[in-house]
Design a protein around this motif. Structure first.
Motif, PDB file in Angstrom:
ATOM      1  N   MET A 125     -16.223  -5.933   1.046  1.00 40.66           N
ATOM      2  CA  MET A 125     -14.850  -5.862   0.373  1.00 40.66           C
ATOM      3  C   MET A 125     -14.675  -4.474  -0.147  1.00 40.66           C
ATOM      4  N   ILE A 126     -13.499  -3.731   0.177  1.00 44.05           N
ATOM      5  CA  ILE A 126     -13.091  -2.681  -0.593  1.00 44.05           C
ATOM      6  C   ILE A 126     -12.279  -3.166  -1.566  1.00 44.05           C
ATOM      7  N   ALA A 127     -12.141  -2.805  -2.833  1.00 41.86           N
ATOM      8  CA  ALA A 127     -11.292  -3.512  -4.020  1.00 41.86           C
ATOM      9  C   ALA A 127     -11.433  -2.939  -5.109  1.00 41.86           C
ATOM     10  N   PRO A 128     -10.700  -2.903  -6.172  1.00 36.12           N
ATOM     11  CA  PRO A 128     -10.778  -2.480  -7.467  1.00 36.12           C
ATOM     12  C   PRO A 128     -11.956  -2.905  -8.267  1.00 36.12           C
ATOM     13  N   THR A 129     -12.672  -2.141  -9.145  1.00 38.93           N
ATOM     14  CA  THR A 129     -14.014  -2.505  -9.732  1.00 38.93           C
ATOM     15  C   THR A 129     -13.820  -3.921 -10.597  1.00 38.93           C
ATOM     16  N   MET A 153       0.740  -6.526 -11.194  1.00 41.93           N
ATOM     17  CA  MET A 153       0.132  -5.455 -10.611  1.00 41.93           C
ATOM     18  C   MET A 153      -0.180  -6.108  -9.226  1.00 41.93           C
ATOM     19  N   ALA A 154       0.020  -5.607  -8.133  1.00 42.29           N
ATOM     20  CA  ALA A 154      -0.419  -6.066  -6.831  1.00 42.29           C
ATOM     21  C   ALA A 154      -1.552  -5.472  -6.396  1.00 42.29           C
ATOM     22  N   ILE A 155      -2.516  -6.171  -6.090  1.00 41.84           N
ATOM     23  CA  ILE A 155      -3.551  -5.592  -5.548  1.00 41.84           C
ATOM     24  C   ILE A 155      -3.668  -5.767  -3.888  1.00 41.84           C
ATOM     25  N   THR A 156      -4.186  -4.899  -3.202  1.00 43.82           N
ATOM     26  CA  THR A 156      -4.266  -5.097  -1.755  1.00 43.82           C
ATOM     27  C   THR A 156      -5.994  -5.092  -1.444  1.00 43.82           C
ATOM     28  N   LEU A 157      -6.355  -6.136  -1.039  1.00 43.97           N
ATOM     29  CA  LEU A 157      -7.696  -6.099  -0.585  1.00 43.97           C
ATOM     30  C   LEU A 157      -7.978  -6.026   0.946  1.00 43.97           C
ATOM     31  N   GLN A 158      -9.069  -5.134   1.467  1.00 40.13           N
ATOM     32  CA  GLN A 158      -9.452  -5.145   2.682  1.00 40.13           C
ATOM     33  C   GLN A 158     -10.930  -5.842   2.864  1.00 40.13           C
ATOM     34  N   CYS A 159     -10.819  -6.819   3.721  1.00 37.63           N
ATOM     35  CA  CYS A 159     -11.981  -7.553   3.659  1.00 37.63           C
ATOM     36  C   CYS A 159     -12.457  -7.369   5.266  1.00 37.63           C
ATOM     37  N   HIS A 160     -13.696  -7.153   5.604  1.00 38.40           N
ATOM     38  CA  HIS A 160     -14.310  -6.841   7.106  1.00 38.40           C
ATOM     39  C   HIS A 160     -15.196  -7.895   7.266  1.00 38.40           C
ATOM     40  N   LEU A 161     -15.222  -8.924   8.096  1.00 40.37           N
ATOM     41  CA  LEU A 161     -16.003  -9.752   8.424  1.00 40.37           C
ATOM     42  C   LEU A 161     -16.864  -9.348   9.661  1.00 40.37           C
ATOM     43  N   PHE A 162     -18.412  -9.632   9.828  1.00 43.42           N
ATOM     44  CA  PHE A 162     -19.286  -9.469  10.970  1.00 43.42           C
ATOM     45  C   PHE A 162     -19.138 -10.762  11.759  1.00 43.42           C
ATOM     46  N   LYS A 163     -18.703 -11.658  11.191  1.00 40.30           N
ATOM     47  CA  LYS A 163     -18.813 -13.152  11.986  1.00 40.30           C
ATOM     48  C   LYS A 163     -18.387 -12.958  13.359  1.00 40.30           C
ATOM     49  N   PHE A 164     -17.215 -12.444  13.639  1.00 40.85           N
ATOM     50  CA  PHE A 164     -16.384 -12.377  14.842  1.00 40.85           C
ATOM     51  C   PHE A 164     -17.137 -12.054  15.941  1.00 40.85           C
ATOM     52  N   PHE A 165     -18.166 -11.113  15.833  1.00 42.97           N
ATOM     53  CA  PHE A 165     -18.799 -10.746  17.233  1.00 42.97           C
ATOM     54  C   PHE A 165     -20.034 -11.286  17.175  1.00 42.97           C
ATOM     55  N   LEU A 166     -20.349 -12.331  16.411  1.00 37.66           N
ATOM     56  CA  LEU A 166     -21.524 -12.966  16.595  1.00 37.66           C
ATOM     57  C   LEU A 166     -21.517 -14.598  16.789  1.00 37.66           C
ATOM     58  N   GLN A 167     -20.259 -15.111  16.960  1.00 37.45           N
ATOM     59  CA  GLN A 167     -20.135 -16.506  17.035  1.00 37.45           C
ATOM     60  C   GLN A 167     -20.765 -17.045  18.182  1.00 37.45           C
ATOM     61  N   ASP A 168     -20.933 -16.601  19.363  1.00 41.16           N
ATOM     62  CA  ASP A 168     -21.721 -17.085  20.314  1.00 41.16           C
ATOM     63  C   ASP A 168     -23.283 -17.048  20.252  1.00 41.16           C
ATOM     64  N   SER A 169     -23.692 -16.110  19.851  1.00 42.46           N
ATOM     65  CA  SER A 169     -25.081 -15.900  19.668  1.00 42.46           C
ATOM     66  C   SER A 169     -25.737 -16.522  18.387  1.00 42.46           C
ATOM     67  N   CYS A 170     -24.950 -16.199  17.315  1.00 41.39           N
ATOM     68  CA  CYS A 170     -25.390 -16.440  15.940  1.00 41.39           C
ATOM     69  C   CYS A 170     -24.442 -17.102  15.043  1.00 41.39           C
ATOM     70  N   PRO A 171     -23.959 -18.348  15.412  1.00 41.27           N
ATOM     71  CA  PRO A 171     -22.696 -18.933  14.869  1.00 41.27           C
ATOM     72  C   PRO A 171     -22.980 -19.165  13.252  1.00 41.27           C
ATOM     73  N   GLY A 172     -24.116 -19.180  12.843  1.00 46.14           N
ATOM     74  CA  GLY A 172     -24.400 -19.361  11.461  1.00 46.14           C
ATOM     75  C   GLY A 172     -24.388 -18.348  10.412  1.00 46.14           C
ATOM     76  N   LEU A 173     -24.469 -17.103  10.996  1.00 49.48           N
ATOM     77  CA  LEU A 173     -24.563 -15.818  10.395  1.00 49.48           C
ATOM     78  C   LEU A 173     -23.130 -15.231   9.846  1.00 49.48           C
ATOM     79  N   ILE A 224     -13.893  -6.846  -7.799  1.00 49.91           N
ATOM     80  CA  ILE A 224     -15.320  -6.863  -7.115  1.00 49.91           C
ATOM     81  C   ILE A 224     -16.203  -7.601  -8.427  1.00 49.91           C
ATOM     82  N   SER A 225     -16.067  -7.225  -9.671  1.00 49.02           N
ATOM     83  CA  SER A 225     -16.942  -7.951 -10.601  1.00 49.02           C
ATOM     84  C   SER A 225     -16.596  -9.250 -10.722  1.00 49.02           C
ATOM     85  N   LYS A 226     -15.406  -9.900 -10.700  1.00 44.90           N
ATOM     86  CA  LYS A 226     -15.118 -11.126 -10.491  1.00 44.90           C
ATOM     87  C   LYS A 226     -15.542 -11.811  -9.415  1.00 44.90           C
ATOM     88  N   LEU A 227     -15.620 -11.131  -8.248  1.00 46.15           N
ATOM     89  CA  LEU A 227     -15.905 -11.889  -7.051  1.00 46.15           C
ATOM     90  C   LEU A 227     -17.479 -11.914  -7.006  1.00 46.15           C
TER      91      LEU A 227
END
Length: 122
Positions: free
Chosen positions: A26-30, A1-21, A33-36
């Motif tokens: 993630m939106i994924a089947p339960t 069974m193929a699973i499609t995962l959607q992952c959204h990162l906040f990092k991209f818009f804070l690279q200049d001011s908060c590079p460590g943040l 998520i449990s394994k992650l």
């Protein structure tokens, strides 16, 4: 069974001011998520509360949308300068992608070109 995962990162818009943040969700089947969650807990228990609070606050009241609008032109200029420089300085046979968003690209070099040697000449 193929699973499609959607992952959204906040990092991209804070690279200049908060590079460590770093914070993601993630939106994924339960079962995925449990394994992650188990893997995450093995690595560092949880994401820092401060990071979560900052991410929450900057996602409120349209801040993120306004910020993206502000930085688009800056990143477009940087991307275009990088592509122009590649056109001007790369030897015959080197090719690269042309990103439609962001700054990241993938370059492919011919086998005859020793990239380690190129870095040392820099």
């Amino acid at each position: 069974m193929a699973i499609t995962l959607q992952c959204h990162l906040f990092k991209f818009f804070l690279q200049d001011s908060c590079p460590g943040l770093r914070l993601a969700w993630m939106i994924a089947p339960t079962e995925v998520i449990s394994k992650l969650i188990t893997a995450k807990q093995g690595a560092d228990l949880q994401t820092a509360t401060f990071n979560q609070i900052v991410a929450h606050e900057i996602s409120q009241h349209g801040f993120l949308d306004r910020h993206i609008l502000r930085i688009q032109d800056t990143y477009r200029v940087r991307r275009d300068a990088m592509l122009e420089s590649l056109d001007e300085h790369m030897p015959e046979g080197v090719s690269w992608t042309h990103p439609h968003g962001g700054l990241f690209l993938w370059a492919t070099v011919p086998q005859y070109l020793d990239t380690t040697e190129c870095l040392q000449k820099r």
